[in-house]
Write a protein that holds these residues in place. Structure first.
Motif, PDB file in Angstrom:
ATOM      1  N   TYR A   1      31.352  33.430  38.950  1.00  0.00           N
ATOM      2  CA  TYR A   1      31.088  34.795  39.396  1.00  0.00           C
ATOM      3  C   TYR A   1      31.299  34.948  40.890  1.00  0.00           C
ATOM      4  CZ  TYR A   1      29.046  35.482  34.764  1.00  0.00           C
ATOM      5  OH  TYR A   1      28.851  35.573  33.417  1.00  0.00           O
ATOM      6  N   GLY A   2      30.951  33.896  41.646  1.00  0.00           N
ATOM      7  CA  GLY A   2      31.140  33.967  43.090  1.00  0.00           C
ATOM      8  C   GLY A   2      32.613  34.129  43.455  1.00  0.00           C
ATOM      9  N   THR A   3      33.470  33.371  42.775  1.00  0.00           N
ATOM     10  CA  THR A   3      34.897  33.485  43.055  1.00  0.00           C
ATOM     11  C   THR A   3      35.414  34.854  42.635  1.00  0.00           C
ATOM     12  OG1 THR A   3      35.022  31.151  42.531  1.00  0.00           O
ATOM     13  CG2 THR A   3      37.098  32.302  42.773  1.00  0.00           C
ATOM     14  N   THR A   4      34.957  35.317  41.481  1.00  0.00           N
ATOM     15  CA  THR A   4      35.376  36.639  41.024  1.00  0.00           C
ATOM     16  C   THR A   4      34.960  37.706  42.035  1.00  0.00           C
ATOM     17  OG1 THR A   4      34.884  35.813  38.818  1.00  0.00           O
ATOM     18  CG2 THR A   4      35.396  38.139  39.012  1.00  0.00           C
ATOM     19  N   MET A   5      33.752  37.571  42.519  1.00  0.00           N
ATOM     20  CA  MET A   5      33.244  38.541  43.489  1.00  0.00           C
ATOM     21  C   MET A   5      34.104  38.552  44.749  1.00  0.00           C
ATOM     22  SD  MET A   5      29.372  38.799  44.891  1.00  0.00           S
ATOM     23  CE  MET A   5      29.099  38.237  46.528  1.00  0.00           C
ATOM     24  N   GLN A   6      34.532  37.359  45.182  1.00  0.00           N
ATOM     25  CA  GLN A   6      35.388  37.287  46.370  1.00  0.00           C
ATOM     26  C   GLN A   6      36.715  37.991  46.135  1.00  0.00           C
ATOM     27  OE1 GLN A   6      35.883  33.181  47.306  1.00  0.00           O
ATOM     28  NE2 GLN A   6      34.690  33.403  49.192  1.00  0.00           N
ATOM     29  N   ILE A   7      37.277  37.764  44.942  1.00  0.00           N
ATOM     30  CA  ILE A   7      38.561  38.393  44.634  1.00  0.00           C
ATOM     31  C   ILE A   7      38.396  39.906  44.600  1.00  0.00           C
ATOM     32  CG2 ILE A   7      40.244  38.694  42.778  1.00  0.00           C
ATOM     33  CD1 ILE A   7      39.928  35.688  42.242  1.00  0.00           C
ATOM     34  N   PHE A   8      37.319  40.361  44.012  1.00  0.00           N
ATOM     35  CA  PHE A   8      37.034  41.801  43.996  1.00  0.00           C
ATOM     36  C   PHE A   8      36.933  42.336  45.419  1.00  0.00           C
ATOM     37  CE2 PHE A   8      34.704  42.025  39.635  1.00  0.00           C
ATOM     38  CZ  PHE A   8      35.926  41.873  39.015  1.00  0.00           C
ATOM     39  N   GLY A   9      36.186  41.603  46.255  1.00  0.00           N
ATOM     40  CA  GLY A   9      35.943  42.061  47.617  1.00  0.00           C
ATOM     41  C   GLY A   9      37.233  42.245  48.388  1.00  0.00           C
ATOM     42  N   ARG A  10      38.181  41.334  48.166  1.00  0.00           N
ATOM     43  CA  ARG A  10      39.452  41.449  48.868  1.00  0.00           C
ATOM     44  C   ARG A  10      40.224  42.675  48.430  1.00  0.00           C
ATOM     45  NH1 ARG A  10      41.513  35.925  47.707  1.00  0.00           N
ATOM     46  NH2 ARG A  10      39.555  34.960  48.289  1.00  0.00           N
TER      47      ARG A  10
ATOM     48  N   VAL B   1      39.772  31.273  37.516  1.00  0.00           N
ATOM     49  CA  VAL B   1      39.578  32.660  37.964  1.00  0.00           C
ATOM     50  C   VAL B   1      40.754  33.107  38.823  1.00  0.00           C
ATOM     51  CG1 VAL B   1      38.161  34.181  39.387  1.00  0.00           C
ATOM     52  CG2 VAL B   1      37.066  32.636  37.793  1.00  0.00           C
ATOM     53  N   HIS B   2      41.170  32.235  39.744  1.00  0.00           N
ATOM     54  CA  HIS B   2      42.306  32.602  40.595  1.00  0.00           C
ATOM     55  C   HIS B   2      43.574  32.793  39.771  1.00  0.00           C
ATOM     56  CE1 HIS B   2      40.836  32.639  44.657  1.00  0.00           C
ATOM     57  NE2 HIS B   2      40.091  31.584  44.405  1.00  0.00           N
ATOM     58  N   LEU B   3      43.757  31.891  38.803  1.00  0.00           N
ATOM     59  CA  LEU B   3      44.948  31.947  37.967  1.00  0.00           C
ATOM     60  C   LEU B   3      44.988  33.250  37.177  1.00  0.00           C
ATOM     61  CD1 LEU B   3      47.119  29.740  37.525  1.00  0.00           C
ATOM     62  CD2 LEU B   3      46.060  29.340  35.303  1.00  0.00           C
ATOM     63  N   VAL B   4      43.865  33.554  36.546  1.00  0.00           N
ATOM     64  CA  VAL B   4      43.793  34.770  35.738  1.00  0.00           C
ATOM     65  C   VAL B   4      44.000  35.989  36.624  1.00  0.00           C
ATOM     66  CG1 VAL B   4      42.239  36.212  34.405  1.00  0.00           C
ATOM     67  CG2 VAL B   4      42.351  33.775  33.949  1.00  0.00           C
ATOM     68  N   ALA B   5      43.342  35.964  37.781  1.00  0.00           N
ATOM     69  CA  ALA B   5      43.452  37.112  38.675  1.00  0.00           C
ATOM     70  C   ALA B   5      44.887  37.322  39.096  1.00  0.00           C
ATOM     71  CB  ALA B   5      42.568  36.899  39.899  1.00  0.00           C
ATOM     72  N   ARG B   6      45.578  36.237  39.384  1.00  0.00           N
ATOM     73  CA  ARG B   6      46.931  36.375  39.889  1.00  0.00           C
ATOM     74  C   ARG B   6      47.911  36.741  38.783  1.00  0.00           C
ATOM     75  NH1 ARG B   6      48.022  31.586  43.439  1.00  0.00           N
ATOM     76  NH2 ARG B   6      46.152  32.464  44.343  1.00  0.00           N
ATOM     77  N   ARG B   7      47.792  36.069  37.646  1.00  0.00           N
ATOM     78  CA  ARG B   7      48.840  36.225  36.655  1.00  0.00           C
ATOM     79  C   ARG B   7      48.654  37.409  35.727  1.00  0.00           C
ATOM     80  NH1 ARG B   7      50.915  31.181  33.714  1.00  0.00           N
ATOM     81  NH2 ARG B   7      52.227  32.844  32.933  1.00  0.00           N
ATOM     82  N   PHE B   8      47.413  37.774  35.461  1.00  0.00           N
ATOM     83  CA  PHE B   8      47.247  38.813  34.447  1.00  0.00           C
ATOM     84  C   PHE B   8      46.711  40.128  34.978  1.00  0.00           C
ATOM     85  CE2 PHE B   8      46.776  34.715  32.355  1.00  0.00           C
ATOM     86  CZ  PHE B   8      47.804  34.808  31.429  1.00  0.00           C
ATOM     87  N   VAL B   9      45.803  40.033  35.925  1.00  0.00           N
ATOM     88  CA  VAL B   9      45.075  41.255  36.220  1.00  0.00           C
ATOM     89  C   VAL B   9      45.488  41.913  37.528  1.00  0.00           C
ATOM     90  CG1 VAL B   9      42.839  42.317  36.322  1.00  0.00           C
ATOM     91  CG2 VAL B   9      43.166  40.301  34.940  1.00  0.00           C
ATOM     92  N   LEU B  10      45.296  41.229  38.640  1.00  0.00           N
ATOM     93  CA  LEU B  10      45.502  41.900  39.919  1.00  0.00           C
ATOM     94  C   LEU B  10      46.785  41.394  40.568  1.00  0.00           C
ATOM     95  CD1 LEU B  10      41.855  41.274  40.941  1.00  0.00           C
ATOM     96  CD2 LEU B  10      42.732  43.496  40.339  1.00  0.00           C
TER      97      LEU B  10
END
Lengths: 801, 69
Positions: free
Chosen positions: A473-482, A791-800
């Motif tokens: 969740y902490g990593t997800t929160m950071q990605i959201f924050g950016r 989390v980084h992988l998912v964020a980069r490849r699928f969502v954001l």
């Protein structure tokens, strides 16, 4: 002549428009910006403009102080509350300044002593957007300092809420001390344990083993006593409440490890499990610290208090005096200036009140009041100063009661988090396995029963399990924050993943509050006519006038004489010898045209008594909204609750689809009850709103997101704040939250696999310190690497993307 | 091999020194703000032709260095 239209303002970088203010050969967009330049120039402080280009902040009507007096800052009681430190005439205070945004800001705010020689030192904390100022109270005062900051357009936010904020700092440091101590012990114990592991075959010389063992015991003591102490407290507290959370097996694990190690060292059986113990606590604390990180500069706890001024002007015996909000009593006469909030319910005594209740109700059109009318807390006066007589103390006003009412009820439905569920099962399972092991060995070989039982407790320490959530969740929160979504705490990710109905506020959330679609209806206007209309309309703060002014930006402004604003009717004035009127059809006595769409507001224009046509002004919806709707519907139905009237019903229905339920004319408490009803029906609503009128609903909802153009400015209390420009990413954020939840599940599986491997050794009673020392850090590191990577992988490849 | 006892003691002493230094730095507020000092150090000294060169001693109770000359 230079084309000044797109010339950036030397101070703030905004376009200067057709009428720039020129000073010292530089172009400025307004007098406010010029004044700041002038002030800095006189004090040889042009460096401000060389560190960053156009570092200033534009003066908006809300900031523009209109020579706001900070006379209330003379109040001794208030000064006491605001300052951090005082010795003789040396004072120190910390101000929260949302406008801090670049290196130039830091430079300017740290060189304040050049502008006011009473200031001896000022230090900026950029991350928290705070500046700590030390001054000599004989040479300058708090009021003068705040005035200076406001003149530079770095006005500090002084609210009751901010005043009680400074106490938090100490607590955050404690966990850093704890980590420091644990890390120190961990690294040294590991070093001293290594010889024994390497010399496993022939065994270490006894004198060394003893020496290292006792030193390790000495090193581990502060870890057990100091670093891990929060876990015992939490475990005991939870057991008393009858809850089995993850801290229970953690505390059991730590204590068992400690006692078993002392026994093994004193009996010289092995070097003990001290390294596992210290490492275990060290990793856990890091997870905890990571989870506890928040956005310091943002406030998620704002209630009505932070919207209200700290002090107001009271009229007593013909004199004006400033008084703290809490000292206002029934029957007091208050002077409310332009753009000030009415702090409590009362009766208008004097002055022409045009009150904007958009804060409270979401209704964007101001209402006018006459002497004798009631006015309510939360309204913002626009226009001249008014006098009101207070009927209720602040704590008793309607607005405040709405707040307190919510606190009396159960605050939020008990959210059963996945971790609670898993840890209960885990703890029960662990105790069961431990007992079975004990009984089993007692039957087979009582001599090994105790060691096997203890081994089970040791090896099952849920270190990896406990690290999963903070890091996912902490990593997800950071990605959201950016990307423009700021969470109050990382656990909010789970709430966002579980929502099954989406509720929107309309005004300011789905629609843009300022940017309206303006159309001129009628034969095209000539250049002169445009000038006339713009010149008139720019004098009014009414949203419709502002919209028209914004539409006609390219026209030059002419002086207006005899300007008058008639509430709820329109405005008139004489420009270039032409009498211009702009206002409603009833006021101008124009037969209402059937063709005028009900969805839009109209501003009719009359020149010297001749009707010219009208501007139709519709709301404009946020970009990307239409693309999000189908995705949102996959997650659940959409509801819209609006404090506005139903003028936009047809448009909304078209935009959001037939299956969307729309409610209009909702008061703040209606909204709250709407959400409460959804919750009662077993739904988990996500509420998205922007105003104080949504605050109750935001708190009541399973997850509440407040939307803000500037996240550092006022936004109601909520679980998360989203930047307006990231609104179209909302669906992406929700998707990523759902993925984060599945990553957590996978990681739970991994960490439990590790526990099972450990148990396989433990049950047989052959767990040695080496195995524990390998297994424990290995599982922790695997889990942390897995979840952050995923989390980084998912964020980069699928969502954001 | 007896020397190992002295070496371990010495190494622990040094390590404790670092621990104390760390705790002191936290207490001193050096971890409160990890951004501003990196900007502050890049500001040029001003060429203000004034003669009030009183180098301020940083008082022990608060943050960082002062750079006003």
């Amino acid at each position: 002549m230079v084309d000044s239209k797109n010339m950036p303002c030397f101070h703030c970088g905004e376009a200067c428009g057709t009428v720039p203010v020129i000073y010292d050969g530089k172009y400025f967009c307004c007098n406010g910006c010029k004044a700041v330049y002038q002030l800095l120039n006189q004090n040889n402080m042009q460096q401000y403009y060389t560190i960053m280009e156009t570092p200033g902040v534009k003066f908006t009507p809300e900031h523009r102080p209109l020579k706001k007096s900070f006379s209330w800052l003379k109040n001794e009681e208030l000064i006491e509350k605001l300052i951090d430190f005082k010795q003789d005439s040396i004072y120190r205070a910390t101000f929260y300044i949302p406008a801090i945004h670049c290196s130039s800001c830091i430079w300017l705010l740290e060189n304040l002593e050049r502008l006011d020689d009473g200031i001896s030192r000022s230090v900026v904390n950029f991350v928290k957007k705070e500046v700590t100022i030390t001054w000599n109270n004989e040479k300058t005062t708090l009021q003068q300092i705040v005035q200076l900051l406001a003149d530079l357009n770095y006005e500090p936010e002084i609210t009751l809420e901010a005043m009680s904020r400074s106490g938090k700092r100490k607590e955050n440091r404690r966990i850093i001390y704890q980590i420091g101590v644990a890390g120190f012990a961990f690294s040294n114990i590991m070093l001293l344990s290594l010889p024994d592991y390497l010399a496993h075959r022939e065994g270490l010389e006894l004198s060394f083993r003893n020496f290292f063992g006792w030193i390790n015991l000495l090193l581990v003591l502060p870890v057990v006593i100091y670093s891990a102490r929060d876990y015992y407290e939490s475990a005991i507290g939870n057991l008393r409440k009858g809850v089995l959370n993850l801290d229970v097996p953690i505390a059991i694990g730590i204590i068992t490890l400690f006692i078993q190690s002392i026994y093994e060292v004193s009996a010289a059986i092995s070097p003990g499990y001290f390294d596992s113990l210290a490492g275990f606590v060290f990793f856990l604390l890091i997870g905890r610290w990571y989870q506890g990180r928040t956005y310091h500069a943002l406030s998620f706890e704002r209630d009505y208090k932070s919207y209200f001024p700290v002090a107001v002007t009271r009229l007593k015996g013909g004199n004006e005096e400033s008084v703290l909000l809490k000292d206002i009593a029934k029957g007091d006469l208050l002077l409310i200036h332009n753009l000030e909030l009415i702090p409590s319910d009362g009766i208008l005594i004097d002055g022409e009140a045009i009150i904007n209740y958009s804060f409270v109700t979401g209704e964007s059109i101001p209402v006018s009041k006459r002497a004798g009318d009631e006015v309510y807390a939360g309204g913002r006066q626009t226009g001249g100063a008014i006098v009101i007589e207070i009927k209720e103390e602040v704590e008793q006003s309607k607005l405040t009661r709405l707040w307190n009412q919510r606190n009396d009820d159960h605050p939020k439905q008990g959210i059963v988090r996945m971790v609670d569920f898993v840890s209960r099962r885990f703890t029960l399972g662990l105790l069961l396995v431990a007992l079975l092991t004990l009984i089993g060995w007692l039957l087979i070989d009582p001599g090994r029963a105790m060691i096997a039982f203890v081994s089970v407790l040791i090896v099952a320490c849920p270190c990896a399990l406990a690290l999963t959530l903070p890091f996912t969740y902490g990593t997800t929160m950071q990605i959201f924050g950016r990307r423009g979504l700021f969470l109050r705490e990382s656990m909010v990710v789970e709430s966002l993943a579980n929502i099954d109905v989406v509720v929107f506020d309309k005004t300011g959330t789905l629609t843009l509050a300022d940017d309206r679609k303006v159309h001129w209806e009628g034969s095209p206007l000539t250049g002169t006519e445009r000038q006339l209309i713009r010149s008139l309309c720019r004098n009014s703060v009414h949203p419709l006038s502002q919209a028209v002014t914004g539409y006609l930006t390219d026209s030059e402004v002419l002086p207006v004489i005899n300007f008058r604003e008639l509430s709820a009717r329109g405005i008139l004035g004489i420009v270039k010898d032409v009498e211009v009127r702009a206002g409603s059809s009833t006021w101008l006595e124009i037969p209402v045209d059937e063709l005028i769409n009900r969805n839009v507001s109209a501003v009719h224009i009359m020149f010297d008594g001749y009707y010219r046509g009208f501007f139709s002004i519709g709301n404009s919806y946020r970009t990307g909204l239409d693309l999000m709707i189908p995705h949102l519907k996959k997650m659940g139905p959409i509801h819209v609750i609006s404090g506005d009237n139903d003028a936009e019903r047809a448009t909304l229905q078209h935009l959001l689809g037939r299956d969307t339920s729309l409610s209009f004319d909702m008061s703040p408490s209606d909204k709250l009850h709407y959400i409460r009803n959804l919750t009662k029906n077993g739904l988990k609503p996500l509420m998205i709103g922007d105003g104080l009128n949504d605050a109750g609903a935001l708190k009541e909802a399973y997850a509440g997101i407040s939307l803000a153009d500037d996240v550092y400015h006022f936004s109601p209390a909520s679980d998360a704040i989203i930047e307006a420009k990231s609104f179209n990413r909302l669906v992406d954020f929700l998707y990523l939250s759902k993925r984060a939840l599945s990553i957590v599940r996978m990681s739970f599986f991994i960490s439990i696999t590790y526990n099972v491997i450990g148990l396989a050794f433990a049950i047989r009673g052959v767990l040695s310190p080496v195995i524990a020392a390998i297994l424990m850090p290995l599982s922790s590191v695997t889990v942390v690497v897995f979840v952050t990577g995923m989390v980084h992988l998912v964020a980069r490849r699928f969502v954001l993307k | 091999m007896k020397v190992i006892f002295i070496l371990v003691a010495a190494s622990l002493l040094v390590a404790s020194g670092f621990l104390v230094a760390f705790l002191w730095a936290v207490r001193n507020g050096q971890y409160d703000d990890d951004y501003t000092p990196s900007v502050r150090i890049l500001f040029d000294e001003d060429k203000v032709p004034e003669n009030n060169i009183d180098i301020e001693q940083s008082d022990d109770d608060s943050l960082a260095e002062s750079d006003n000359t």
